[in-house]
Design a protein around this motif. Structure first.
Motif, PDB file in Angstrom:
ATOM      1  N   VAL A 273      -5.317  -4.968 -18.143  1.00  0.00           N
ATOM      2  CA  VAL A 273      -6.057  -4.698 -16.917  1.00  0.00           C
ATOM      3  C   VAL A 273      -7.270  -5.616 -16.879  1.00  0.00           C
ATOM      4  CG1 VAL A 273      -5.324  -2.284 -16.734  1.00  0.00           C
ATOM      5  CG2 VAL A 273      -7.417  -2.861 -18.012  1.00  0.00           C
ATOM      6  N   SER A 274      -7.910  -5.685 -15.733  1.00  0.00           N
ATOM      7  CA  SER A 274      -9.145  -6.451 -15.615  1.00  0.00           C
ATOM      8  C   SER A 274     -10.214  -5.847 -16.512  1.00  0.00           C
ATOM      9  CB  SER A 274      -9.630  -6.436 -14.161  1.00  0.00           C
ATOM     10  OG  SER A 274      -8.672  -6.979 -13.292  1.00  0.00           O
ATOM     11  N   PRO A 275     -11.198  -6.648 -16.930  1.00  0.00           N
ATOM     12  CA  PRO A 275     -12.266  -6.116 -17.783  1.00  0.00           C
ATOM     13  C   PRO A 275     -12.922  -4.886 -17.164  1.00  0.00           C
ATOM     14  CG  PRO A 275     -12.421  -8.505 -17.645  1.00  0.00           C
ATOM     15  CD  PRO A 275     -11.371  -8.088 -16.655  1.00  0.00           C
ATOM     16  N   GLY A 276     -12.950  -3.794 -17.920  1.00  0.00           N
ATOM     17  CA  GLY A 276     -13.593  -2.579 -17.459  1.00  0.00           C
ATOM     18  C   GLY A 276     -12.784  -1.734 -16.498  1.00  0.00           C
ATOM     19  N   ASP A 277     -11.581  -2.174 -16.170  1.00  0.00           N
ATOM     20  CA  ASP A 277     -10.781  -1.477 -15.155  1.00  0.00           C
ATOM     21  C   ASP A 277      -9.899  -0.412 -15.798  1.00  0.00           C
ATOM     22  OD1 ASP A 277      -9.678  -0.840 -12.691  1.00  0.00           O
ATOM     23  OD2 ASP A 277      -8.203  -2.471 -12.768  1.00  0.00           O
ATOM     24  N   THR A 278     -10.505   0.525 -16.484  1.00  0.00           N
ATOM     25  CA  THR A 278      -9.742   1.529 -17.221  1.00  0.00           C
ATOM     26  C   THR A 278     -10.022   2.953 -16.765  1.00  0.00           C
ATOM     27  OG1 THR A 278     -11.468   1.636 -18.935  1.00  0.00           O
ATOM     28  CG2 THR A 278      -9.659   0.066 -19.281  1.00  0.00           C
ATOM     29  N   ARG A 279     -10.856   3.132 -15.788  1.00  0.00           N
ATOM     30  CA  ARG A 279     -11.168   4.487 -15.330  1.00  0.00           C
ATOM     31  C   ARG A 279      -9.967   5.104 -14.616  1.00  0.00           C
ATOM     32  NH1 ARG A 279     -17.282   3.790 -12.735  1.00  0.00           N
ATOM     33  NH2 ARG A 279     -18.318   3.167 -14.692  1.00  0.00           N
ATOM     34  N   PRO A 280      -9.850   6.426 -14.673  1.00  0.00           N
ATOM     35  CA  PRO A 280      -8.754   7.088 -13.945  1.00  0.00           C
ATOM     36  C   PRO A 280      -8.806   6.762 -12.456  1.00  0.00           C
ATOM     37  CG  PRO A 280      -9.802   8.604 -15.478  1.00  0.00           C
ATOM     38  CD  PRO A 280     -10.665   7.374 -15.454  1.00  0.00           C
ATOM     39  N   GLU A 281      -7.642   6.530 -11.877  1.00  0.00           N
ATOM     40  CA  GLU A 281      -7.546   6.200 -10.454  1.00  0.00           C
ATOM     41  C   GLU A 281      -7.264   7.469  -9.662  1.00  0.00           C
ATOM     42  OE1 GLU A 281      -7.482   3.073  -7.411  1.00  0.00           O
ATOM     43  OE2 GLU A 281      -7.856   2.930  -9.580  1.00  0.00           O
ATOM     44  N   PRO A 282      -8.160   7.852  -8.755  1.00  0.00           N
ATOM     45  CA  PRO A 282      -7.906   9.071  -7.976  1.00  0.00           C
ATOM     46  C   PRO A 282      -6.730   8.878  -7.022  1.00  0.00           C
ATOM     47  CG  PRO A 282      -9.797   7.898  -7.105  1.00  0.00           C
ATOM     48  CD  PRO A 282      -9.413   7.199  -8.365  1.00  0.00           C
ATOM     49  N   ALA A 283      -6.076   9.957  -6.694  1.00  0.00           N
ATOM     50  CA  ALA A 283      -4.952   9.887  -5.763  1.00  0.00           C
ATOM     51  C   ALA A 283      -5.458   9.633  -4.347  1.00  0.00           C
ATOM     52  CB  ALA A 283      -4.163  11.175  -5.806  1.00  0.00           C
ATOM     53  N   PRO A 284      -4.854   8.687  -3.633  1.00  0.00           N
ATOM     54  CA  PRO A 284      -5.185   8.539  -2.216  1.00  0.00           C
ATOM     55  C   PRO A 284      -4.532   9.671  -1.424  1.00  0.00           C
ATOM     56  CG  PRO A 284      -3.374   7.083  -2.770  1.00  0.00           C
ATOM     57  CD  PRO A 284      -3.776   7.775  -4.050  1.00  0.00           C
ATOM     58  N   GLU A 285      -4.801   9.712  -0.144  1.00  0.00           N
ATOM     59  CA  GLU A 285      -4.116  10.670   0.705  1.00  0.00           C
ATOM     60  C   GLU A 285      -2.616  10.357   0.712  1.00  0.00           C
ATOM     61  OE1 GLU A 285      -5.398   7.350   3.570  1.00  0.00           O
ATOM     62  OE2 GLU A 285      -5.800   8.086   1.544  1.00  0.00           O
ATOM     63  N   PRO A 286      -1.751  11.325   1.011  1.00  0.00           N
ATOM     64  CA  PRO A 286      -0.314  11.039   1.058  1.00  0.00           C
ATOM     65  C   PRO A 286      -0.010   9.894   2.021  1.00  0.00           C
ATOM     66  CG  PRO A 286      -0.695  13.401   1.142  1.00  0.00           C
ATOM     67  CD  PRO A 286      -2.037  12.743   1.292  1.00  0.00           C
ATOM     68  N   TRP A 287       0.903   9.022   1.611  1.00  0.00           N
ATOM     69  CA  TRP A 287       1.229   7.883   2.482  1.00  0.00           C
ATOM     70  C   TRP A 287       2.704   7.498   2.361  1.00  0.00           C
ATOM     71  CZ3 TRP A 287       2.937   3.325   0.120  1.00  0.00           C
ATOM     72  CH2 TRP A 287       2.644   3.190  -1.255  1.00  0.00           C
ATOM     73  N   ALA A 288       3.215   7.039   3.471  1.00  0.00           N
ATOM     74  CA  ALA A 288       4.571   6.491   3.538  1.00  0.00           C
ATOM     75  C   ALA A 288       4.484   5.066   4.062  1.00  0.00           C
ATOM     76  CB  ALA A 288       5.453   7.330   4.463  1.00  0.00           C
ATOM     77  N   ALA A 289       5.419   4.229   3.645  1.00  0.00           N
ATOM     78  CA  ALA A 289       5.449   2.847   4.118  1.00  0.00           C
ATOM     79  C   ALA A 289       6.888   2.373   4.205  1.00  0.00           C
ATOM     80  CB  ALA A 289       4.653   1.935   3.193  1.00  0.00           C
ATOM     81  N   VAL A 327      11.749   1.924   1.561  1.00  0.00           N
ATOM     82  CA  VAL A 327      10.969   3.074   2.027  1.00  0.00           C
ATOM     83  C   VAL A 327      10.168   3.595   0.837  1.00  0.00           C
ATOM     84  CG1 VAL A 327      11.048   5.413   2.953  1.00  0.00           C
ATOM     85  CG2 VAL A 327      12.681   3.692   3.768  1.00  0.00           C
ATOM     86  N   TRP A 328       8.867   3.787   1.046  1.00  0.00           N
ATOM     87  CA  TRP A 328       7.972   4.223  -0.022  1.00  0.00           C
ATOM     88  C   TRP A 328       7.336   5.559   0.337  1.00  0.00           C
ATOM     89  CZ3 TRP A 328       6.077   0.856  -4.167  1.00  0.00           C
ATOM     90  CH2 TRP A 328       6.700  -0.407  -4.186  1.00  0.00           C
ATOM     91  N   TRP A 329       7.099   6.355  -0.706  1.00  0.00           N
ATOM     92  CA  TRP A 329       6.368   7.611  -0.547  1.00  0.00           C
ATOM     93  C   TRP A 329       5.440   7.764  -1.750  1.00  0.00           C
ATOM     94  CZ3 TRP A 329       4.338  10.902   2.463  1.00  0.00           C
ATOM     95  CH2 TRP A 329       4.037  12.211   2.087  1.00  0.00           C
ATOM     96  N   ASN A 330       4.144   7.719  -1.470  1.00  0.00           N
ATOM     97  CA  ASN A 330       3.116   7.907  -2.496  1.00  0.00           C
ATOM     98  C   ASN A 330       3.327   7.017  -3.721  1.00  0.00           C
ATOM     99  OD1 ASN A 330       1.853   9.813  -0.908  1.00  0.00           O
ATOM    100  ND2 ASN A 330       2.889  11.553  -1.886  1.00  0.00           N
ATOM    101  N   GLY A 331       3.654   5.745  -3.465  1.00  0.00           N
ATOM    102  CA  GLY A 331       3.738   4.781  -4.552  1.00  0.00           C
ATOM    103  C   GLY A 331       5.083   4.660  -5.219  1.00  0.00           C
ATOM    104  N   GLU A 332       6.094   5.334  -4.717  1.00  0.00           N
ATOM    105  CA  GLU A 332       7.445   5.225  -5.256  1.00  0.00           C
ATOM    106  C   GLU A 332       8.404   4.766  -4.169  1.00  0.00           C
ATOM    107  OE1 GLU A 332       8.901   8.270  -8.235  1.00  0.00           O
ATOM    108  OE2 GLU A 332       7.346   9.439  -7.200  1.00  0.00           O
ATOM    109  N   ILE A 333       9.375   3.961  -4.562  1.00  0.00           N
ATOM    110  CA  ILE A 333      10.448   3.586  -3.649  1.00  0.00           C
ATOM    111  C   ILE A 333      11.464   4.715  -3.627  1.00  0.00           C
ATOM    112  CG2 ILE A 333      12.325   1.982  -3.201  1.00  0.00           C
ATOM    113  CD1 ILE A 333      10.660  -0.198  -4.544  1.00  0.00           C
ATOM    114  N   ILE A 334      11.698   5.268  -2.437  1.00  0.00           N
ATOM    115  CA  ILE A 334      12.625   6.406  -2.332  1.00  0.00           C
ATOM    116  C   ILE A 334      13.811   6.107  -1.421  1.00  0.00           C
ATOM    117  CG2 ILE A 334      10.819   8.089  -2.823  1.00  0.00           C
ATOM    118  CD1 ILE A 334      10.800   8.734   0.222  1.00  0.00           C
ATOM    119  N   GLY A 335      13.900   4.889  -0.884  1.00  0.00           N
ATOM    120  CA  GLY A 335      15.025   4.564  -0.008  1.00  0.00           C
ATOM    121  C   GLY A 335      14.894   3.181   0.575  1.00  0.00           C
ATOM    122  N   GLY A 336      15.739   2.912   1.578  1.00  0.00           N
ATOM    123  CA  GLY A 336      15.714   1.626   2.253  1.00  0.00           C
ATOM    124  C   GLY A 336      15.872   1.804   3.747  1.00  0.00           C
TER     125      GLY A 336
END
Length: 391
Positions: A273-289, A327-336
């Motif tokens: 990771v980038s220097p110092g980039d080790t803090r926990p990443e909070p969850a964003p709001e639910p998203w689809a793409a 097709v993505w849902w919350n950071g995972e590919i779930i379809g096409g």
């Protein structure tokens, strides 16, 4: 592996993807260069991919927004670069991409073309090539933006044909126009301008331009590594080697120059990771793409197992490893997904979807269809699921 290394979970990697790739609604970009910078570079092999990848990461846009960035503001430019592939990058990043990658491609392209000219036996050499290149640039200065066909009509040298592979099974006669134009583009002396036809067209016009300012090679590579690590970390040297197309030694040196730090992953391996980039990443709001074929979020790593179930690869990738529309849902590919001839956006969910996901995907598909309008999208690299959906 030391258990004292910070742990970054799969869930946190997906959270990062939503935030840093501009896919969660709250993380979307204000302008096109910012959308490209979020993922370092947008794949541009398919003309439509640039537009659809940028659209997915912009707070508000239509196709003319991206056309303006490409052809009027010239704040986004296409360069033959990583993995010898066409990418669109911000003009801020372009000198680093040119110096780290594109110039090496240009040198190789020139060497290859000169070898073909010599083997052809017509007496065409480096001097002839230099004259042909200058004639093409002069023609662009006279004509303004012009297609390859229009350039060939104006420059007799570009209408020459040579024989490649003389005496071999693959012997073929080919025109030099495409090769000369490709070389000029790789050198940064011409760039792709507005195409003939709609924004989905790849029949670009060309304009005469100045090469990008030179950046020291080590500096250019470390800047690419710094940006990539911020967008795609945690990731491995192998991931970065694959993404850039550099040698493993080159990739390692560039990553080391960033001061990258090690972290551990849930599968017991380590990553950077980038220097110092080790803090926990909070969850964003639910998203689809609904992301297009070759979108950077699907093509950013050699190992995509944190966001892609390996069982889905057969449906979503072509034989050469190119990812199709996903097709993505919350950071995972779930379809096409795909677009049918009548303009309808259709999709299939392969797993990992609940009712909330289905509602979000439906809403996103409606938004995508409205954005595309009358245009029709057919990926250059067809995948099994995309073909099924349009049949």
């Amino acid at each position: 592996m030391s258990l004292t290394l910070p742990l970054i979970t799969r869930a946190e990697r997906r959270h990062r993807l939503g935030h840093r790739h501009g896919l969660a609604p709250s993380a979307r970009a204000a302008d096109v260069p910012q959308a490209a910078d979020a993922v370092v570079a947008l794949h541009a092999t398919d003309a439509a991919t640039v537009f659809l990848s940028a659209r997915a990461r912009l707070a508000a846009s239509d196709p003319t927004t991206i056309e303006q960035a490409l052809y009027e503001d010239v704040s986004l430019v296409r360069l033959l670069s990583m993995r010898n592939t066409l990418f669109a990058v911000s003009t801020e990043l372009a000198p680093y991409v040119a110096s780290s990658t594109a110039r090496a491609i240009a040198i190789k392209e020139r060497r290859s073309l000169l070898k073909h000219l010599e083997e052809d036996g017509q007496g065409l050499d480096a001097a002839w090539l230099a004259e042909a290149e200058q004639a093409a640039l002069d023609a662009l200065d006279t004509l303004g933006p012009a297609t390859g066909g229009e350039l060939s009509a104006a420059v007799p040298a570009l209408r020459r044909k040579i024989t490649v592979g003389r005496g071999k099974k693959y012997e073929a006669q080919t025109g030099v126009a495409t090769r000369v134009i490709r070389l000029l583009a790789a050198d940064g002396r011409i760039r792709r301008d507005r195409p003939r036809g709609a924004w989905t067209s790849s029949q670009y016009r060309w304009v005469h331009t100045e090469p990008w300012p030179a950046v020291a090679l080590a500096e250019a590579r470390s800047e690419i590594a710094r940006r990539w690590l911020r967008a795609y970390g945690p990731a491995t040297e192998v991931d970065f080697k694959w993404w850039t197309g550099w040698t493993l030694t080159e990739a390692r040196k560039a990553l080391a120059a960033t001061g990258a730090e090690q972290v551990r992953l849930e599968d017991g391996t380590t990553a950077l990771v980038s220097p110092g980039d080790t803090r926990p990443e909070p969850a964003p709001e639910p998203w689809a793409a609904l992301l297009p074929a070759l979108d950077p979020s699907g093509m950013g790593w050699a190992d995509r197992s944190f966001h892609l179930d390996p069982a889905y690869r057969v449906a979503l990738f072509d034989y050469a490893g190119n990812i199709g529309p996903t097709v993505w849902w919350n950071g995972e590919i779930i379809g096409g997904w795909a677009q049918r001839a009548d303009g309808r956006i259709v999709w299939r969910l392969l797993g990992g979807a609940d009712r909330a996901a289905e509602r979000a995907v439906t809403a996103e598909a409606t938004r995508l269809a409205e954005w595309i309008g009358d245009a029709r999208i057919t990926p250059r690299f067809r995948t099994p699921l995309e073909r099924e959906l349009v049949s």
